[in-house]
Design a protein around this motif. Structure first.
Motif, PDB file in Angstrom:
ATOM      1  N   VAL A  88       0.830  -1.204   0.000  1.00  0.00           N
ATOM      2  CA  VAL A  88       0.000   0.000   0.000  1.00  0.00           C
ATOM      3  C   VAL A  88       0.868   1.260   0.000  1.00  0.00           C
ATOM      4  O   VAL A  88       0.558   2.234  -0.698  1.00  0.00           O
ATOM      5  N   LEU A  89       1.958   1.235   0.752  1.00  0.00           N
ATOM      6  CA  LEU A  89       2.847   2.402   0.770  1.00  0.00           C
ATOM      7  C   LEU A  89       3.464   2.674  -0.595  1.00  0.00           C
ATOM      8  O   LEU A  89       3.789   3.821  -0.915  1.00  0.00           O
ATOM      9  N   ASN A  90       3.614   1.638  -1.405  1.00  0.00           N
ATOM     10  CA  ASN A  90       4.131   1.843  -2.763  1.00  0.00           C
ATOM     11  C   ASN A  90       3.245   2.791  -3.569  1.00  0.00           C
ATOM     12  O   ASN A  90       3.716   3.451  -4.491  1.00  0.00           O
ATOM     13  N   TRP A  91       1.967   2.842  -3.221  1.00  0.00           N
ATOM     14  CA  TRP A  91       1.027   3.674  -3.971  1.00  0.00           C
ATOM     15  C   TRP A  91       1.183   5.160  -3.665  1.00  0.00           C
ATOM     16  O   TRP A  91       0.614   5.992  -4.371  1.00  0.00           O
ATOM     17  N   THR A  92       1.930   5.478  -2.611  1.00  0.00           N
ATOM     18  CA  THR A  92       2.124   6.899  -2.305  1.00  0.00           C
ATOM     19  C   THR A  92       2.887   7.602  -3.424  1.00  0.00           C
ATOM     20  O   THR A  92       2.658   8.791  -3.666  1.00  0.00           O
ATOM     21  N   ARG A  93       3.755   6.879  -4.099  1.00  0.00           N
ATOM     22  CA  ARG A  93       4.544   7.516  -5.152  1.00  0.00           C
ATOM     23  C   ARG A  93       3.696   7.939  -6.347  1.00  0.00           C
ATOM     24  O   ARG A  93       3.723   9.119  -6.727  1.00  0.00           O
ATOM     25  N   PRO A  94       2.919   7.041  -6.982  1.00  0.00           N
ATOM     26  CA  PRO A  94       2.106   7.496  -8.105  1.00  0.00           C
ATOM     27  C   PRO A  94       1.023   8.493  -7.693  1.00  0.00           C
ATOM     28  O   PRO A  94       0.591   9.319  -8.512  1.00  0.00           O
ATOM     29  N   MET A  95       0.609   8.456  -6.433  1.00  0.00           N
ATOM     30  CA  MET A  95      -0.418   9.385  -5.955  1.00  0.00           C
ATOM     31  C   MET A  95       0.189  10.676  -5.397  1.00  0.00           C
ATOM     32  O   MET A  95      -0.519  11.539  -4.884  1.00  0.00           O
ATOM     33  N   GLN A  96       1.522  10.772  -5.488  1.00  0.00           N
ATOM     34  CA  GLN A  96       2.262  11.967  -5.062  1.00  0.00           C
ATOM     35  C   GLN A  96       1.959  12.341  -3.607  1.00  0.00           C
ATOM     36  O   GLN A  96       1.715  13.501  -3.279  1.00  0.00           O
ATOM     37  N   ILE A  97       1.982  11.330  -2.762  1.00  0.00           N
ATOM     38  CA  ILE A  97       1.866  11.537  -1.322  1.00  0.00           C
ATOM     39  C   ILE A  97       3.268  11.468  -0.742  1.00  0.00           C
ATOM     40  O   ILE A  97       3.942  10.440  -0.850  1.00  0.00           O
ATOM     41  N   ASP A  98       3.713  12.549  -0.150  1.00  0.00           N
ATOM     42  CA  ASP A  98       5.077  12.668   0.343  1.00  0.00           C
ATOM     43  C   ASP A  98       5.220  11.956   1.691  1.00  0.00           C
ATOM     44  O   ASP A  98       4.463  12.225   2.633  1.00  0.00           O
ATOM     45  N   LEU A  99       6.183  11.061   1.788  1.00  0.00           N
ATOM     46  CA  LEU A  99       6.440  10.364   3.047  1.00  0.00           C
ATOM     47  C   LEU A  99       7.450  11.092   3.935  1.00  0.00           C
ATOM     48  O   LEU A  99       7.722  10.642   5.053  1.00  0.00           O
ATOM     49  N   GLU A 100       7.977  12.205   3.464  1.00  0.00           N
ATOM     50  CA  GLU A 100       8.978  12.939   4.252  1.00  0.00           C
ATOM     51  C   GLU A 100       8.479  13.319   5.650  1.00  0.00           C
ATOM     52  O   GLU A 100       9.256  13.256   6.611  1.00  0.00           O
ATOM     53  N   PRO A 101       7.205  13.700   5.814  1.00  0.00           N
ATOM     54  CA  PRO A 101       6.746  14.039   7.170  1.00  0.00           C
ATOM     55  C   PRO A 101       6.659  12.842   8.111  1.00  0.00           C
ATOM     56  O   PRO A 101       6.452  13.028   9.312  1.00  0.00           O
ATOM     57  N   TYR A 102       6.806  11.652   7.558  1.00  0.00           N
ATOM     58  CA  TYR A 102       6.666  10.425   8.350  1.00  0.00           C
ATOM     59  C   TYR A 102       7.988   9.660   8.278  1.00  0.00           C
ATOM     60  O   TYR A 102       8.103   8.649   7.571  1.00  0.00           O
ATOM     61  N   ALA A 103       8.959  10.144   9.015  1.00  0.00           N
ATOM     62  CA  ALA A 103      10.328   9.610   8.893  1.00  0.00           C
ATOM     63  C   ALA A 103      10.404   8.124   9.200  1.00  0.00           C
ATOM     64  O   ALA A 103      11.124   7.373   8.529  1.00  0.00           O
ATOM     65  N   SER A 104       9.665   7.684  10.207  1.00  0.00           N
ATOM     66  CA  SER A 104       9.717   6.270  10.583  1.00  0.00           C
ATOM     67  C   SER A 104       9.059   5.394   9.527  1.00  0.00           C
ATOM     68  O   SER A 104       9.532   4.287   9.232  1.00  0.00           O
ATOM     69  N   VAL A 105       7.963   5.877   8.945  1.00  0.00           N
ATOM     70  CA  VAL A 105       7.298   5.138   7.864  1.00  0.00           C
ATOM     71  C   VAL A 105       8.205   5.062   6.646  1.00  0.00           C
ATOM     72  O   VAL A 105       8.323   4.006   6.008  1.00  0.00           O
ATOM     73  N   LYS A 106       8.858   6.173   6.322  1.00  0.00           N
ATOM     74  CA  LYS A 106       9.751   6.193   5.160  1.00  0.00           C
ATOM     75  C   LYS A 106      10.914   5.224   5.345  1.00  0.00           C
ATOM     76  O   LYS A 106      11.261   4.460   4.419  1.00  0.00           O
ATOM     77  N   ALA A 107      11.509   5.202   6.536  1.00  0.00           N
ATOM     78  CA  ALA A 107      12.618   4.285   6.807  1.00  0.00           C
ATOM     79  C   ALA A 107      12.142   2.836   6.781  1.00  0.00           C
ATOM     80  O   ALA A 107      12.843   1.946   6.280  1.00  0.00           O
ATOM     81  N   TYR A 108      10.953   2.604   7.306  1.00  0.00           N
ATOM     82  CA  TYR A 108      10.351   1.266   7.296  1.00  0.00           C
ATOM     83  C   TYR A 108      10.144   0.784   5.863  1.00  0.00           C
ATOM     84  O   TYR A 108      10.481  -0.354   5.521  1.00  0.00           O
ATOM     85  N   HIS A 109       9.596   1.645   5.013  1.00  0.00           N
ATOM     86  CA  HIS A 109       9.354   1.270   3.619  1.00  0.00           C
ATOM     87  C   HIS A 109      10.657   0.872   2.939  1.00  0.00           C
ATOM     88  O   HIS A 109      10.713  -0.129   2.214  1.00  0.00           O
ATOM     89  N   ALA A 110      11.707   1.638   3.175  1.00  0.00           N
ATOM     90  CA  ALA A 110      13.012   1.314   2.590  1.00  0.00           C
ATOM     91  C   ALA A 110      13.548   0.002   3.148  1.00  0.00           C
ATOM     92  O   ALA A 110      14.163  -0.791   2.417  1.00  0.00           O
ATOM     93  N   ARG A 111      13.312  -0.246   4.421  1.00  0.00           N
ATOM     94  CA  ARG A 111      13.784  -1.484   5.067  1.00  0.00           C
ATOM     95  C   ARG A 111      13.105  -2.706   4.453  1.00  0.00           C
ATOM     96  O   ARG A 111      13.759  -3.722   4.179  1.00  0.00           O
ATOM     97  N   ILE A 112      11.790  -2.610   4.232  1.00  0.00           N
ATOM     98  CA  ILE A 112      11.077  -3.728   3.623  1.00  0.00           C
ATOM     99  C   ILE A 112      11.522  -3.911   2.171  1.00  0.00           C
ATOM    100  O   ILE A 112      11.719  -5.032   1.695  1.00  0.00           O
ATOM    101  N   ALA A 113      11.700  -2.803   1.473  1.00  0.00           N
ATOM    102  CA  ALA A 113      12.106  -2.860   0.057  1.00  0.00           C
ATOM    103  C   ALA A 113      13.448  -3.549  -0.132  1.00  0.00           C
ATOM    104  O   ALA A 113      13.722  -4.101  -1.210  1.00  0.00           O
ATOM    105  N   ALA A 114      14.287  -3.537   0.893  1.00  0.00           N
ATOM    106  CA  ALA A 114      15.621  -4.135   0.795  1.00  0.00           C
ATOM    107  C   ALA A 114      15.613  -5.646   0.999  1.00  0.00           C
ATOM    108  O   ALA A 114      16.630  -6.308   0.739  1.00  0.00           O
ATOM    109  N   ARG A 115      14.492  -6.211   1.434  1.00  0.00           N
ATOM    110  CA  ARG A 115      14.445  -7.658   1.660  1.00  0.00           C
ATOM    111  C   ARG A 115      14.563  -8.394   0.321  1.00  0.00           C
ATOM    112  O   ARG A 115      13.891  -8.043  -0.655  1.00  0.00           O
ATOM    113  N   PRO A 116      15.389  -9.433   0.249  1.00  0.00           N
ATOM    114  CA  PRO A 116      15.601 -10.134  -1.024  1.00  0.00           C
ATOM    115  C   PRO A 116      14.334 -10.671  -1.663  1.00  0.00           C
ATOM    116  O   PRO A 116      14.154 -10.575  -2.885  1.00  0.00           O
ATOM    117  N   HIS A 117      13.426 -11.236  -0.872  1.00  0.00           N
ATOM    118  CA  HIS A 117      12.200 -11.800  -1.449  1.00  0.00           C
ATOM    119  C   HIS A 117      11.248 -10.709  -1.934  1.00  0.00           C
ATOM    120  O   HIS A 117      10.484 -10.927  -2.880  1.00  0.00           O
TER     121      HIS A 117
END
Length: 202
Positions: free
Chosen positions: A161-190
């Protein structure tokens, strides 16, 4: 088993979990506009609801709702710890989180993808999404994952669901922990493997 999916849609969540659980599976892409699968099958004959995800088991049984599908998959590989054991309080907490993502975030994004939906209405849903992201930011400030220190099926769903913030132009910058979490999940090999299989990586 076979997962019917549309690239980047909520079906990405069970696609990730199939890989995280190490299960054997096939995938078939669905064009939701034409309701045709990549092999030319009328998707409505597979799932009368007409949307993804749809999981068809080897015995022909079918599941069609994402939160139910991912819990079923997790239970096929309990050693993966993708969901707490059935009957435990933690399992109900997982279901609480899956429901929160489904009803408060996933469905709030739906009007944003509809070009016919009025802009005034979209602003209401954007405000609702912002409120929910703030709630999640507070939770993820304390925890690596939604359920604590263990990656679960809820994380695959929220990541999707967080992936949809990009095409919908919802900025995650105000949510630093959410942004870091999204990057953490994105780095998982699977997660990376599922994204690549759906053509979602550059």
């Amino acid at each position: 088993m076979k997962l019917y999916y549309t690239p980047g849609a909520c079906s990405l969540s069970p696609h990730i979990i199939l890989r995280e659980a190490g299960l054997k599976f096939a995938v078939e892409k669905v064009d939701l506009r034409s309701k045709k699968t990549e092999t030319g099958v009328d998707f409505n004959t597979v799932n009368p609801k007409g949307y993804v995800p749809t999981l068809v088991l080897d015995n022909g049984a079918m599941l069609t709702e994402g939160p139910a599908i991912v819990q079923y998959l997790a239970d096929q590989a309990p050693e993966s710890k993708l969901a707490p054991a059935n009957g435990t309080f933690e399992r109900y907490q997982l279901q609480e989180m899956l429901n929160f993502i489904s009803t408060e975030l996933h469905k709030a994004f739906s009007p944003l993808f509809n070009p016919a939906f009025p802009d005034d209405g979209k602003r209401i849903f954007r405000d609702r999404i912002a409120l929910r992201l703030k709630t999640l930011d507070g939770l993820l400030e304390k925890n690596a994952y939604l359920m604590g220190e263990q990656f679960t099926v809820a994380d695959a769903y929220l990541f999707t669901v967080l992936n949809w913030t990009r095409p919908m132009q919802i900025d995650l910058e105000p949510y630093a922990s959410v942004k870091a979490y999204h990057a953490r999940i994105a780095a998982r090999p699977h997660v990376q493997a599922a994204m690549a299989a759906e053509g979602l990586t550059k």
